[in-house]
Design a protein around this motif. Structure first.
Motif, mmCIF file in Angstrom:
data_model
loop_
_atom_site.group_PDB
_atom_site.id
_atom_site.type_symbol
_atom_site.label_atom_id
_atom_site.label_comp_id
_atom_site.label_asym_id
_atom_site.label_seq_id
_atom_site.Cartn_x
_atom_site.Cartn_y
_atom_site.Cartn_z
ATOM 1 N N ASN A 23 68.504 -42.118 40.143
ATOM 2 C CA ASN A 23 69.245 -41.767 41.354
ATOM 3 C C ASN A 23 68.501 -40.775 42.240
ATOM 4 O O ASN A 23 69.046 -40.326 43.256
ATOM 5 C CB ASN A 23 70.623 -41.211 40.977
ATOM 6 C CG ASN A 23 71.610 -42.331 40.715
ATOM 7 O OD1 ASN A 23 71.526 -43.389 41.329
ATOM 8 N ND2 ASN A 23 72.553 -42.103 39.809
ATOM 9 N N GLY A 24 67.268 -40.448 41.872
ATOM 10 C CA GLY A 24 66.499 -39.533 42.709
ATOM 11 C C GLY A 24 67.130 -38.162 42.833
ATOM 12 O O GLY A 24 66.985 -37.489 43.866
ATOM 13 N N THR A 25 67.819 -37.733 41.795
ATOM 14 C CA THR A 25 68.515 -36.445 41.820
ATOM 15 C C THR A 25 67.511 -35.314 41.647
ATOM 16 O O THR A 25 66.688 -35.341 40.729
ATOM 17 C CB THR A 25 69.562 -36.389 40.691
ATOM 18 O OG1 THR A 25 70.422 -37.537 40.797
ATOM 19 C CG2 THR A 25 70.401 -35.121 40.781
ATOM 20 N N VAL A 74 79.757 -38.330 37.977
ATOM 21 C CA VAL A 74 80.861 -37.751 38.744
ATOM 22 C C VAL A 74 80.362 -36.870 39.877
ATOM 23 O O VAL A 74 80.825 -36.965 41.027
ATOM 24 C CB VAL A 74 81.792 -36.947 37.816
ATOM 25 C CG1 VAL A 74 82.826 -36.162 38.620
ATOM 26 C CG2 VAL A 74 82.485 -37.866 36.817
ATOM 27 N N HIS A 75 79.404 -36.006 39.570
ATOM 28 C CA HIS A 75 79.014 -34.952 40.521
ATOM 29 C C HIS A 75 77.784 -35.279 41.356
ATOM 30 O O HIS A 75 77.574 -34.655 42.404
ATOM 31 C CB HIS A 75 78.780 -33.649 39.760
ATOM 32 C CG HIS A 75 80.003 -33.126 39.077
ATOM 33 N ND1 HIS A 75 81.046 -32.536 39.757
ATOM 34 C CD2 HIS A 75 80.367 -33.130 37.769
ATOM 35 C CE1 HIS A 75 81.996 -32.180 38.911
ATOM 36 N NE2 HIS A 75 81.614 -32.532 37.687
ATOM 37 N N TYR A 76 76.947 -36.229 40.889
ATOM 38 C CA TYR A 76 75.718 -36.556 41.595
ATOM 39 C C TYR A 76 75.547 -38.078 41.672
ATOM 40 O O TYR A 76 74.552 -38.628 41.200
ATOM 41 C CB TYR A 76 74.511 -35.909 40.907
ATOM 42 C CG TYR A 76 74.587 -34.403 40.900
ATOM 43 C CD1 TYR A 76 74.062 -33.651 41.948
ATOM 44 C CD2 TYR A 76 75.223 -33.733 39.855
ATOM 45 C CE1 TYR A 76 74.160 -32.268 41.956
ATOM 46 C CE2 TYR A 76 75.331 -32.347 39.848
ATOM 47 C CZ TYR A 76 74.796 -31.621 40.907
ATOM 48 O OH TYR A 76 74.904 -30.247 40.918
ATOM 49 N N PRO A 77 76.521 -38.771 42.269
ATOM 50 C CA PRO A 77 76.412 -40.237 42.329
ATOM 51 C C PRO A 77 75.245 -40.670 43.210
ATOM 52 O O PRO A 77 74.800 -39.933 44.106
ATOM 53 C CB PRO A 77 77.755 -40.646 42.942
ATOM 54 C CG PRO A 77 78.193 -39.447 43.733
ATOM 55 C CD PRO A 77 77.710 -38.255 42.955
ATOM 56 N N GLY A 78 74.753 -41.868 42.927
ATOM 57 C CA GLY A 78 73.637 -42.412 43.687
ATOM 58 C C GLY A 78 73.632 -43.920 43.560
ATOM 59 O O GLY A 78 74.640 -44.521 43.151
ATOM 60 N N PRO A 79 72.532 -44.556 43.891
ATOM 61 C CA PRO A 79 72.479 -46.021 43.857
ATOM 62 C C PRO A 79 72.622 -46.620 42.464
ATOM 63 O O PRO A 79 73.056 -47.769 42.329
ATOM 64 C CB PRO A 79 71.112 -46.348 44.457
ATOM 65 C CG PRO A 79 70.318 -45.084 44.315
ATOM 66 C CD PRO A 79 71.297 -43.970 44.422
ATOM 67 N N ALA A 80 72.253 -45.882 41.432
ATOM 68 C CA ALA A 80 72.390 -46.406 40.068
ATOM 69 C C ALA A 80 73.842 -46.258 39.616
ATOM 70 O O ALA A 80 74.378 -45.154 39.599
ATOM 71 C CB ALA A 80 71.468 -45.659 39.116
ATOM 72 N N PRO A 81 74.488 -47.365 39.242
ATOM 73 C CA PRO A 81 75.913 -47.324 38.856
ATOM 74 C C PRO A 81 76.074 -46.858 37.412
ATOM 75 O O PRO A 81 76.286 -47.651 36.503
ATOM 76 C CB PRO A 81 76.353 -48.777 39.023
ATOM 77 C CG PRO A 81 75.115 -49.568 38.714
ATOM 78 C CD PRO A 81 73.942 -48.732 39.194
#
Length: 225
Positions: A23-25, A74-81
């Motif tokens: 997710n590139g976090t 929950v806190h850092y959603p991104g393109p990866a489900p």
């Protein structure tokens, strides 16, 4: 800024790194200082049994790799489900997470632990003169049972899309387990899944970052992957 405390060769650290990479976090990786006694280290104090990885999110400390993946979802959603939106599918993902952790990763670690004097703190105890063969045999038998179960499940079901909680658990578990007890020809779907997972960019990054530590693998890392 998030901080992840772990080690690049640790399978459970991979499990926490994969969703961060996918997710590139933004986060900072804090590698375990193995010169510090286990229970004097940050992770040793943060986790009830001194294990890593440990995620620090501001004032919140999250232990256990599955919980870290859930926290990120929950806190850092991104393109990866990471967690399927459908509750029924999420329940299946959590079931498979437990299967990969308990019966693939768990049995792999059972075999590895048989080489160490102190399975709970390998760095402190060092290697046995001779590994404990009954534990090795039991761990390998457990892996074969887990492989067969997963092969049957894959024949009848469809995995959640990558990168999910299942991906995060399955990639490191199958990577290391196949070194200990190769996936047999009778499990072609599981072997194909391992190859598919190892081609994912987030997993490739974990594999490459861990490559310098392969000499620490008790059996000697195989000349592949």
């Amino acid at each position: 800024m998030l901080e992840l405390h772990g080690h690049p060769f640790s399978s459970y650290t991979w499990k926490a790194l994969i969703p961060l990479y996918a997710n590139g976090t933004e986060f900072t990786f804090r590698e375990i200082d193995q010169s510090v006694p286990k229970f004097e280290s940050f992770t040793g104090r943060a986790h009830p049994s001194g294990q890593f990885p440990v995620l620090v999110d501001g004032g919140q400390v999250v232990v256990e790799s599955t919980s870290i993946v859930e926290h990120l979802a929950v806190h850092y959603p991104g393109p990866a489900p990471l967690i399927p939106a459908d509750p029924a599918q999420a329940a299946v993902a959590r079931m498979l997470d437990r299967v990969f952790d308990n019966y693939v990763m768990g049995n792999m670690q059972r075999v590895i632990a048989a080489h160490f004097v102190d399975r709970d703190d390998p760095a402190a105890g060092g290697l046995r003169a001779e590994p404990y063969e009954p534990e090795i045999a039991a761990g390998k038998a457990g892996l074969r049972r887990a492989y067969a179960w997963l092969e049957r499940w894959l024949e009848a079901n469809v995995l959640p899309p990558h990168v999910s909680l299942v991906t995060c658990a399955a990639a490191p578990a199958l990577f290391y387990a196949d070194w200990v007890e190769p996936i047999p020809a009778s499990c072609p779907r599981l072997a194909a899944l391992r190859a598919e997972l190892l081609a994912l960019p987030a997993v490739v990054r974990c594999v490459e970052d861990a490559r310098p530590y392969r000499a620490y693998f008790p059996y000697g890392a195989p000349d592949r992957d």
